[in-house]
Motif scaffolding. Structure first.
Motif, PDB file in Angstrom:
ATOM      1  N   ALA A   4     -58.952  29.550  72.029  1.00  0.00           N
ATOM      2  CA  ALA A   4     -59.827  30.576  71.457  1.00  0.00           C
ATOM      3  C   ALA A   4     -59.052  31.813  71.078  1.00  0.00           C
ATOM      4  O   ALA A   4     -59.302  32.451  70.057  1.00  0.00           O
ATOM      5  N   ILE A   5     -58.049  32.176  71.913  1.00  0.00           N
ATOM      6  CA  ILE A   5     -57.240  33.340  71.587  1.00  0.00           C
ATOM      7  C   ILE A   5     -56.410  33.094  70.346  1.00  0.00           C
ATOM      8  O   ILE A   5     -56.229  33.956  69.495  1.00  0.00           O
ATOM      9  N   GLY A   6     -55.881  31.857  70.209  1.00  0.00           N
ATOM     10  CA  GLY A   6     -55.076  31.566  69.035  1.00  0.00           C
ATOM     11  C   GLY A   6     -55.902  31.536  67.759  1.00  0.00           C
ATOM     12  O   GLY A   6     -55.400  31.856  66.688  1.00  0.00           O
ATOM     13  N   GLN A   7     -57.160  31.147  67.841  1.00  0.00           N
ATOM     14  CA  GLN A   7     -57.975  31.074  66.640  1.00  0.00           C
ATOM     15  C   GLN A   7     -58.491  32.445  66.217  1.00  0.00           C
ATOM     16  O   GLN A   7     -58.535  32.758  65.046  1.00  0.00           O
ATOM     17  N   ASN A   8     -58.892  33.265  67.140  1.00  0.00           N
ATOM     18  CA  ASN A   8     -59.469  34.567  66.829  1.00  0.00           C
ATOM     19  C   ASN A   8     -58.473  35.652  67.229  1.00  0.00           C
ATOM     20  O   ASN A   8     -58.294  35.919  68.424  1.00  0.00           O
ATOM     21  N   PRO A   9     -57.813  36.300  66.255  1.00  0.00           N
ATOM     22  CA  PRO A   9     -56.839  37.332  66.639  1.00  0.00           C
ATOM     23  C   PRO A   9     -57.485  38.595  67.186  1.00  0.00           C
ATOM     24  O   PRO A   9     -56.811  39.416  67.809  1.00  0.00           O
ATOM     25  N   PHE A  10     -58.785  38.793  66.970  1.00  0.00           N
ATOM     26  CA  PHE A  10     -59.448  40.001  67.461  1.00  0.00           C
ATOM     27  C   PHE A  10     -59.703  39.954  68.967  1.00  0.00           C
ATOM     28  O   PHE A  10     -60.148  40.949  69.536  1.00  0.00           O
ATOM     29  N   ASN A  11     -59.425  38.809  69.607  1.00  0.00           N
ATOM     30  CA  ASN A  11     -59.560  38.758  71.057  1.00  0.00           C
ATOM     31  C   ASN A  11     -58.507  39.599  71.760  1.00  0.00           C
ATOM     32  O   ASN A  11     -58.673  39.958  72.925  1.00  0.00           O
ATOM     33  N   LEU A  12     -57.382  39.909  71.059  1.00  0.00           N
ATOM     34  CA  LEU A  12     -56.322  40.721  71.640  1.00  0.00           C
ATOM     35  C   LEU A  12     -56.495  42.196  71.331  1.00  0.00           C
ATOM     36  O   LEU A  12     -55.558  42.974  71.467  1.00  0.00           O
ATOM     37  N   THR A  13     -57.673  42.598  70.885  1.00  0.00           N
ATOM     38  CA  THR A  13     -57.969  44.004  70.625  1.00  0.00           C
ATOM     39  C   THR A  13     -58.942  44.517  71.677  1.00  0.00           C
ATOM     40  O   THR A  13     -59.499  43.756  72.477  1.00  0.00           O
ATOM     41  N   ALA A  14     -59.148  45.837  71.683  1.00  0.00           N
ATOM     42  CA  ALA A  14     -60.048  46.432  72.667  1.00  0.00           C
ATOM     43  C   ALA A  14     -61.501  46.034  72.424  1.00  0.00           C
ATOM     44  O   ALA A  14     -62.288  45.936  73.370  1.00  0.00           O
ATOM     45  N   ALA A  15     -61.865  45.792  71.167  1.00  0.00           N
ATOM     46  CA  ALA A  15     -63.257  45.422  70.862  1.00  0.00           C
ATOM     47  C   ALA A  15     -63.560  43.985  71.270  1.00  0.00           C
ATOM     48  O   ALA A  15     -64.674  43.671  71.686  1.00  0.00           O
ATOM     49  N   GLY A  16     -62.563  43.103  71.163  1.00  0.00           N
ATOM     50  CA  GLY A  16     -62.814  41.713  71.503  1.00  0.00           C
ATOM     51  C   GLY A  16     -63.681  41.036  70.459  1.00  0.00           C
ATOM     52  O   GLY A  16     -63.588  41.315  69.248  1.00  0.00           O
ATOM     53  N   GLU A  17     -64.558  40.150  70.908  1.00  0.00           N
ATOM     54  CA  GLU A  17     -65.439  39.441  69.996  1.00  0.00           C
ATOM     55  C   GLU A  17     -66.694  40.231  69.660  1.00  0.00           C
ATOM     56  O   GLU A  17     -67.484  39.815  68.817  1.00  0.00           O
ATOM     57  N   LEU A  18     -66.918  41.342  70.341  1.00  0.00           N
ATOM     58  CA  LEU A  18     -68.128  42.131  70.090  1.00  0.00           C
ATOM     59  C   LEU A  18     -67.851  43.172  69.023  1.00  0.00           C
ATOM     60  O   LEU A  18     -66.730  43.649  68.856  1.00  0.00           O
ATOM     61  N   GLY A  19     -68.890  43.576  68.330  1.00  0.00           N
ATOM     62  CA  GLY A  19     -68.788  44.633  67.348  1.00  0.00           C
ATOM     63  C   GLY A  19     -68.231  44.139  66.022  1.00  0.00           C
ATOM     64  O   GLY A  19     -67.971  42.951  65.804  1.00  0.00           O
ATOM     65  N   ALA A  20     -68.058  45.086  65.104  1.00  0.00           N
ATOM     66  CA  ALA A  20     -67.554  44.769  63.766  1.00  0.00           C
ATOM     67  C   ALA A  20     -66.039  44.611  63.822  1.00  0.00           C
ATOM     68  O   ALA A  20     -65.336  45.336  64.529  1.00  0.00           O
ATOM     69  N   HIS A  21     -65.546  43.655  63.064  1.00  0.00           N
ATOM     70  CA  HIS A  21     -64.114  43.353  63.002  1.00  0.00           C
ATOM     71  C   HIS A  21     -63.557  43.827  61.667  1.00  0.00           C
ATOM     72  O   HIS A  21     -64.091  43.480  60.604  1.00  0.00           O
ATOM     73  N   ARG A  22     -62.527  44.620  61.723  1.00  0.00           N
ATOM     74  CA  ARG A  22     -61.845  45.120  60.523  1.00  0.00           C
ATOM     75  C   ARG A  22     -60.379  44.749  60.594  1.00  0.00           C
ATOM     76  O   ARG A  22     -59.793  44.644  61.692  1.00  0.00           O
ATOM     77  N   GLU A  23     -59.738  44.567  59.448  1.00  0.00           N
ATOM     78  CA  GLU A  23     -58.329  44.182  59.410  1.00  0.00           C
ATOM     79  C   GLU A  23     -57.431  45.294  59.956  1.00  0.00           C
ATOM     80  O   GLU A  23     -56.348  45.033  60.484  1.00  0.00           O
ATOM     81  N   THR A  24     -57.875  46.544  59.823  1.00  0.00           N
ATOM     82  CA  THR A  24     -57.062  47.653  60.326  1.00  0.00           C
ATOM     83  C   THR A  24     -56.978  47.679  61.847  1.00  0.00           C
ATOM     84  O   THR A  24     -56.074  48.300  62.404  1.00  0.00           O
ATOM     85  N   MET A  25     -57.914  47.004  62.510  1.00  0.00           N
ATOM     86  CA  MET A  25     -57.880  46.972  63.975  1.00  0.00           C
ATOM     87  C   MET A  25     -56.677  46.185  64.486  1.00  0.00           C
ATOM     88  O   MET A  25     -56.205  46.424  65.607  1.00  0.00           O
ATOM     89  N   LEU A  26     -56.150  45.260  63.681  1.00  0.00           N
ATOM     90  CA  LEU A  26     -55.000  44.465  64.105  1.00  0.00           C
ATOM     91  C   LEU A  26     -53.694  45.237  64.021  1.00  0.00           C
ATOM     92  O   LEU A  26     -52.667  44.759  64.516  1.00  0.00           O
ATOM     93  N   ASN A  27     -53.698  46.410  63.380  1.00  0.00           N
ATOM     94  CA  ASN A  27     -52.495  47.236  63.267  1.00  0.00           C
ATOM     95  C   ASN A  27     -52.608  48.554  64.014  1.00  0.00           C
ATOM     96  O   ASN A  27     -51.673  49.353  63.970  1.00  0.00           O
TER      97      ASN A  27
END
Length: 288
Positions: A4-27
């Motif tokens: 699951a972590i490998g498929q969804n890169p937003f799992n390694l952010t503070a928001a996780g799977e909740l909330g809106a996902h933006r590409e700028t969050m990965l940087n």
């Protein structure tokens, strides 16, 4: 969980799977979280495929293109590619502080009001006081280096230098023969005795033999350079044993292996217009 972590890169952010996902969050370094068992990744992304590295060459140096389109007869600030800006002299805060103290102003507020109503500029290179301190050069002074004296061509035609060299060699040989007749070389058997009437050491005998041996060929720098020398690899730099095999980086400067490969490709195209062997220098202007 790992899949699951490998498929969804937003799992390694503070928001996780909740909330809106933006590409700028990965940087965003404030939102990224370190993956378990791996070093933290830091770095800048590539600008994209359409980005051109280098510096625009806007200056016109009078090449073939200018010759075909016609040269400009007069150059002004409006026709130059880069407008000339007059540099304003910087404020002289030391002079302002001195004047404020002389007037009895010592607090921060009084100094602020004094600087707002008074202005003192530093002297530039073209000021009158600077010109007065410059050294005056006499009108008869000549710059450059002195002219080398002419070659004596008549001495060359008459082989004067050859005759002079032969004469010096002849005098040197005569001096050596005279020295040998005055100090004859004694046999080795007599020198081996502990006591005798000949106080000559073995080192002196060896030096005299070296002088008397004209057939010996001495090594010169040219002969040493002509001889082949086997190339020897330099010794590796010393490294602590615990860092040879088990050392791992604590920080990764690229987001992913793809970003690393793309960055090196961009660096290879950018180092062409830079100075230096490794391409890390400043940009050099284009040559017509």
């Amino acid at each position: 969980m790992a899949a699951a972590i490998g498929q969804n890169p937003f799992n390694l952010t503070a928001a996780g799977e909740l909330g809106a996902h933006r590409e700028t969050m990965l940087n965003n370094e404030l939102l990224l979280r370190t993956e378990l068992g791996k070093p933290k990744r830091r770095g800048y992304g590539s600008p994209g495929e359409g980005f051109v590295f280098g510096r625009p060459n806007e200056a016109r140096h009078g090449g073939a293109d200018d010759a075909l389109h016609g040269w400009q007869r007069t150059l002004s600030t409006t026709t130059l590619p880069f407008a000339r800006k007059d540099k304003n002299a910087e404020r002289d805060f030391m002079a302002l502080n001195k004047a404020a103290v002389q007037n009895g102003l010592v607090t921060a507020g009084e100094n602020y009001e004094f600087r707002a109503t008074h202005d003192v500029r530093r002297k530039t290179a073209g000021s009158e006081n600077t010109r007065a301190r410059t050294r005056r050069i006499p009108p008869t002074m000549v710059f450059g280096i002195s002219t080398r004296p002419s070659t004596p061509i008549f001495d060359l035609l008459e082989h004067k230098y050859q005759d002079k060299w032969l004469q010096q060699r002849r005098q040197q040989e005569l001096a050596n023969r005279k020295e040998e007749t005055q100090n004859p070389i004694l046999p080795e058997a007599r020198l081996s005795q502990s006591a005798g009437p000949y106080p000559i050491k073995r080192k002196h005998l060896w030096e005299m033999k070296q002088k008397r041996n004209p057939s010996k060929v001495y090594e010169t720098r040219a002969s040493l350079l002509r001889t082949y020398q086997n190339p020897v690899d330099p010794a590796p730099l010393w490294q602590m044993p615990k860092f040879r095999n088990s050392a791992r980086p604590s920080l990764e400067t690229f987001r992913s292996p793809k970003a690393r490969e793309l960055a090196y490709q961009n660096f290879g195209s950018d180092q062409i217009s830079r100075k230096g062997k490794l391409g890390h220098g400043v940009y050099e202007p284009a040559v017509n």
